[in-house]
Design an enzyme around this catalytic site. Structure first.
Site, PDB file in Angstrom:
ATOM      1  N   LYS A 205     -51.620  11.269  55.875  1.00 19.05           N
ATOM      2  CA  LYS A 205     -52.731  11.101  54.941  1.00 19.05           C
ATOM      3  C   LYS A 205     -52.207  10.698  53.554  1.00 19.05           C
ATOM      4  O   LYS A 205     -52.666   9.747  52.960  1.00 19.05           O
ATOM      5  CB  LYS A 205     -53.527  12.405  54.867  1.00 19.05           C
ATOM      6  CG  LYS A 205     -54.698  12.348  53.924  1.00 19.05           C
ATOM      7  CD  LYS A 205     -55.523  13.616  53.984  1.00 19.05           C
ATOM      8  CE  LYS A 205     -56.524  13.623  52.842  1.00 19.05           C
ATOM      9  NZ  LYS A 205     -57.327  14.826  52.792  1.00 19.05           N
ATOM     10  N   GLU A 211     -41.188  15.324  55.598  1.00 23.21           N
ATOM     11  CA  GLU A 211     -40.762  15.242  57.003  1.00 23.21           C
ATOM     12  C   GLU A 211     -41.097  13.875  57.586  1.00 23.21           C
ATOM     13  O   GLU A 211     -40.268  13.221  58.240  1.00 23.21           O
ATOM     14  CB  GLU A 211     -41.462  16.328  57.840  1.00 23.21           C
ATOM     15  CG  GLU A 211     -41.050  17.749  57.521  1.00 23.21           C
ATOM     16  CD  GLU A 211     -41.883  18.384  56.412  1.00 23.21           C
ATOM     17  OE1 GLU A 211     -42.506  17.646  55.612  1.00 23.21           O
ATOM     18  OE2 GLU A 211     -41.903  19.629  56.338  1.00 23.21           O
ATOM     19  N   GLY A 266     -56.745  16.915  56.277  1.00 22.27           N
ATOM     20  CA  GLY A 266     -55.653  16.627  57.217  1.00 22.27           C
ATOM     21  C   GLY A 266     -55.864  17.246  58.585  1.00 22.27           C
ATOM     22  O   GLY A 266     -55.715  16.605  59.623  1.00 22.27           O
ATOM     23  N   ARG A 267     -56.259  18.525  58.604  1.00 15.30           N
ATOM     24  CA  ARG A 267     -56.384  19.208  59.899  1.00 15.30           C
ATOM     25  C   ARG A 267     -57.720  18.929  60.575  1.00 15.30           C
ATOM     26  O   ARG A 267     -58.012  19.471  61.634  1.00 15.30           O
ATOM     27  CB  ARG A 267     -56.131  20.707  59.737  1.00 15.30           C
ATOM     28  CG  ARG A 267     -56.968  21.361  58.670  1.00 15.30           C
ATOM     29  CD  ARG A 267     -56.473  22.750  58.321  1.00 15.30           C
ATOM     30  NE  ARG A 267     -57.185  23.259  57.158  1.00 15.30           N
ATOM     31  CZ  ARG A 267     -56.834  23.047  55.903  1.00 15.30           C
ATOM     32  NH1 ARG A 267     -55.757  22.333  55.630  1.00 15.30           N
ATOM     33  NH2 ARG A 267     -57.538  23.553  54.913  1.00 15.30           N
ATOM     34  N   GLU A 352     -54.553  27.449  58.508  1.00 15.60           N
ATOM     35  CA  GLU A 352     -54.410  26.716  57.251  1.00 15.60           C
ATOM     36  C   GLU A 352     -55.752  26.675  56.505  1.00 15.60           C
ATOM     37  O   GLU A 352     -55.793  26.591  55.288  1.00 15.60           O
ATOM     38  CB  GLU A 352     -53.893  25.288  57.514  1.00 15.60           C
ATOM     39  CG  GLU A 352     -53.265  24.656  56.284  1.00 15.60           C
ATOM     40  CD  GLU A 352     -52.507  23.366  56.562  1.00 15.60           C
ATOM     41  OE1 GLU A 352     -51.267  23.413  56.685  1.00 15.60           O
ATOM     42  OE2 GLU A 352     -53.149  22.306  56.656  1.00 15.60           O
ATOM     43  N   HIS A 383     -48.248  36.419  82.618  1.00 13.01           N
ATOM     44  CA  HIS A 383     -46.921  36.928  82.973  1.00 13.01           C
ATOM     45  C   HIS A 383     -46.029  37.030  81.749  1.00 13.01           C
ATOM     46  O   HIS A 383     -44.807  37.111  81.878  1.00 13.01           O
ATOM     47  CB  HIS A 383     -46.295  36.023  84.036  1.00 13.01           C
ATOM     48  CG  HIS A 383     -47.048  36.077  85.328  1.00 13.01           C
ATOM     49  ND1 HIS A 383     -46.775  37.013  86.309  1.00 13.01           N
ATOM     50  CD2 HIS A 383     -48.110  35.366  85.773  1.00 13.01           C
ATOM     51  CE1 HIS A 383     -47.625  36.839  87.316  1.00 13.01           C
ATOM     52  NE2 HIS A 383     -48.447  35.854  87.020  1.00 13.01           N
ATOM     53  N   LYS A 503     -42.760  23.711  49.681  1.00  3.24           N
ATOM     54  CA  LYS A 503     -42.395  22.284  49.582  1.00  3.24           C
ATOM     55  C   LYS A 503     -41.662  22.027  48.270  1.00  3.24           C
ATOM     56  O   LYS A 503     -40.649  21.345  48.223  1.00  3.24           O
ATOM     57  CB  LYS A 503     -43.656  21.411  49.600  1.00  3.24           C
ATOM     58  CG  LYS A 503     -44.338  21.290  50.949  1.00  3.24           C
ATOM     59  CD  LYS A 503     -45.488  20.290  50.820  1.00  3.24           C
ATOM     60  CE  LYS A 503     -46.416  20.341  52.006  1.00  3.24           C
ATOM     61  NZ  LYS A 503     -47.626  19.542  51.830  1.00  3.24           N
TER      62      LYS A 503
HETATM   63  O1  F6P Z   1     -48.945  21.340  55.711  1.00  2.00           O
HETATM   64  C1  F6P Z   1     -49.689  20.810  54.681  1.00  2.00           C
HETATM   65  C2  F6P Z   1     -50.308  19.500  55.042  1.00  2.00           C
HETATM   66  O2  F6P Z   1     -50.839  18.979  53.884  1.00  2.00           O
HETATM   67  C3  F6P Z   1     -51.369  19.609  56.136  1.00  2.00           C
HETATM   68  O3  F6P Z   1     -52.599  20.004  55.679  1.00  2.00           O
HETATM   69  C4  F6P Z   1     -51.350  18.233  56.679  1.00  2.00           C
HETATM   70  O4  F6P Z   1     -51.977  18.191  57.921  1.00  2.00           O
HETATM   71  C5  F6P Z   1     -49.878  17.950  56.724  1.00  2.00           C
HETATM   72  O5  F6P Z   1     -49.366  18.575  55.560  1.00  2.00           O
HETATM   73  C6  F6P Z   1     -49.490  16.513  56.787  1.00  2.00           C
HETATM   74  O6  F6P Z   1     -49.898  15.809  55.669  1.00  2.00           O
HETATM   75  P1  F6P Z   1     -49.906  14.235  55.615  1.00  2.00           P
HETATM   76  O7  F6P Z   1     -50.838  13.730  56.666  1.00  2.00           O
HETATM   77  O8  F6P Z   1     -50.337  13.882  54.241  1.00  2.00           O
HETATM   78  O9  F6P Z   1     -48.506  13.742  55.903  1.00  2.00           O
END
Ligand code: F6P
Length: 539
Positions: A205, A211, A266-267, A352, A383, A503
């Site tokens: 987003k 990452e 995002g979620r 979240e 199990h 972060k």
């Molecule tokens: O973990 C925080 C967050 O902002 C989530 O809400 C989101 O889904 C994720 O990082 C990834 O964010 P982006 O789509 O901006 O890379």
């Protein structure tokens, strides 16, 4: 008025005290019609919530609480595109992502459904090109592998749906998902792939997430390393983002970018362009069917009276356990192997969203909020961790999700699976009394160990078969359940400030690791010691 001062809240506190210890055996004796009265239908879903530790009065008091918290008005505000995500000053309109073409959802006066369909049409066209081999790689080869690089909401949803709907996917395509910044994830996902046949979708987003950006850069290095030409990036990288400038800076032509908007959390972004990997893997028709399923539940949530509203009832049951019976953990147990990532998806979705301890007026919440969400598919969980649910000291409400028909009918596997689905709920709710244990001839000294108290609440959600539409229904059900709980708890469900501090600190620590100082001194003693140990053993 704060939540704790609402008469509906105190009424529930009193009710919890007077009904404490009530057992499903008693509840079913008192109300023989209970199973019928405490069940609901929404679209293809049938929910039986009669094995919960509730009476008809519990539901009526919970509904009064929902009214006191003005839930219908809050639902209407979300659908009206009001900026209910106030800490980020954003509308929350994921429901617009699955609207019918002729529906209208406005943000700042603009009907966003037109934008949604413009992107969806592009996604469909691109997906079709990849699927039918029209979209070729840099050397002219057909794309056979799709690697989605994203994390959190830009990963968990696509992975979950890809796994859940694998049965409907194009098996000639290899579809993989890379999220972890641990180099192992990317290395393992690409080690056996031919770059000439591989398409990377960079899904983010913000297009700033450490990452994802790190994995995206390494994927580009890998691709250029294999194909020997930076120009290859144009045929092998596409982006999904709200950040066109970021996409351009990365080197992806914005013609190959699929847009979404800041009113999509995002979620909650799975049905936006974030679902591009799914359009490719499943095809447009299945993706559309998934969205149609969401829409059925969206309409149900918007229109059904609170007492017959499935997400509302599911949300209120959670409130009952968390706030009045100290049940802070909640298991989601799909009896379907394809749905093995469903609990993990809603671990983010729920935790979240509602992992908050400050109410909307900025004060410390005096009540418990979001549940700990976890789970595994049945029967594997049986199990592993069910022992604790049956006989441990914690109250863990469980949602059992099951289907009448298997997508892979093999012998009597499905009846066995479902026999377990029913049996576990029966055992959890009704248990086994000391007398029943004795009557089996159990030696007296073993009776306490073999007795099951029961009164472990569970809800069953069933549908005929796991189809794209049914999955859409299920996902929207849980999304809206999260919304309901956020409203009751008076918290903001659509921001996630709690992930920011870690972060920021990681950004501060990273250069320290690069500088190779023997022992940093600018952190607390524990963090200094850990970094020192790491550097000593790394170099
Ligand atoms: O973990 C925080 C967050 O902002 C989530 O809400 C989101 O889904 C994720 O990082 C990834 O964010 P982006 O789509 O901006 O890379």
């Amino acid at each position: 008025m704060t939540l704790e001062n609402l008469p509906a809240w105190s009424a529930l506190e009193n009710h919890a005290a007077t009904t404490a210890g009530i057992h499903p055996r008693e509840l079913f004796n008192l109300m023989p019609e209970r199973a019928k009265n405490m069940s609901l239908t929404a679209g293809p879903l049938w929910m039986d919530y009669s094995k919960n530790l509730i009476t008809a009065e519990t539901i009526s008091l919970l509904l009064k609480l929902a009214e006191a918290r003005e839930l219908p008005r809050e639902i209407a505000a979300m659908y009206a595109g009001e900026k209910i995500n106030r800490t980020e000053n954003r509308a929350v309109l994921h429901v617009a992502l699955r609207a019918a073409r002729d529906e209208v959802y406005r943000v700042d006066g603009v009907n966003v459904v037109d934008q949604v369909y413009a992107v969806r049409d592009r996604m469909a066209a691109f997906g079709e090109q990849v699927r039918n081999g029209e979209w070729l790689g840099f050397t002219g080869k057909r794309i056979k592998n799709v690697v989605n690089i994203g994390i959190g909401g830009s990963d968990l949803g696509p992975v979950m749906v890809y796994e859940a709907l694998k049965h409907y996917s194009d098996r000639n395509l290899t579809v993989r998902f890379v999220s972890n910044v641990d180099g192992t994830h990317l290395a393992e996902a690409t080690r056996d792939l031919n770059a000439e046949e591989t398409l990377f979708i960079i899904a983010s987003k913000t297009f700033t997430t450490q990452e994802t950006m790190t994995n995206a850069h390494s994927a580009r290095t890998w691709l250029i390393g294999q194909l020997g030409d930076a120009a290859a990036v144009a045929r092998h990288f596409v982006a999904v983002s709200t950040n066109a400038a970021g996409v351009r800076d990365f080197g992806i032509d914005t013609a190959n970018m699929f847009e979404f908007w800041d009113w999509v959390g995002g979620r909650y972004s799975l049905t936006s362009a974030i679902g591009l990997s799914l359009v490719i893997a499943l095809g447009k028709d299945h993706f559309d069917a998934l969205l149609k399923g969401y829409r059925t539940m969206d309409q149900h949530f918007k229109n059904a009276p609170l007492a017959e509203n499935m997400p509302v009832i599911l949300g209120l049951l959670g409130v009952w356990y968390i706030n009045f019976l100290e049940g802070s953990s909640h298991a989601i147990l799909p009896y379907d192997q394809y749905m093995h990532r469903f609990p993990a998806y809603f671990q983010q979705g729920d935790m979240e969203s509602n992992g908050k301890s400050v109410t909307r007026d900025g004060e410390a919440a005096l009540h418990a909020t979001g549940p700990i969400i976890w789970g595994e598919p049945g029967t594997n969980g049986q199990h592993a961790f069910y022992q604790l649910i049956h006989q441990g000291t914690s109250l863990i409400p469980c949602d059992f999700i099951g289907f009448a028909k298997s997508l892979n009918p093999v012998g009597d596997h499905h009846d066995k699976l479902m026999a377990n689905f029913f049996a576990q709920q029966e055992a959890l709710a009704f248990g086994k009394t000391e007398n029943e244990v004795r009557e089996e001839g159990t030696p007296e000294e073993l009776v306490p160990f073999k007795t099951f108290d029961g009164a472990r609440p569970c809800t069953s959600i069933m549908a005929e078969q796991l189809t794209p539409e049914v999955l859409g229904n299920l996902i929207a059900l849980y999304e809206h359940k999260i919304f309901v709980q956020g409203v009751i708890w008076d918290i903001y469900s659509f921001d996630q400030w709690g992930v920011e501090l870690g972060k920021q600190l990681a950004k501060r620590i990273l250069p320290e690791l690069a500088e190779k100082k023997a022992a940093p001194e600018n952190h607390d003693a524990s963090t200094n010691a850990q970094i020192a140990w790491y550097l000593q053993h790394r170099d």
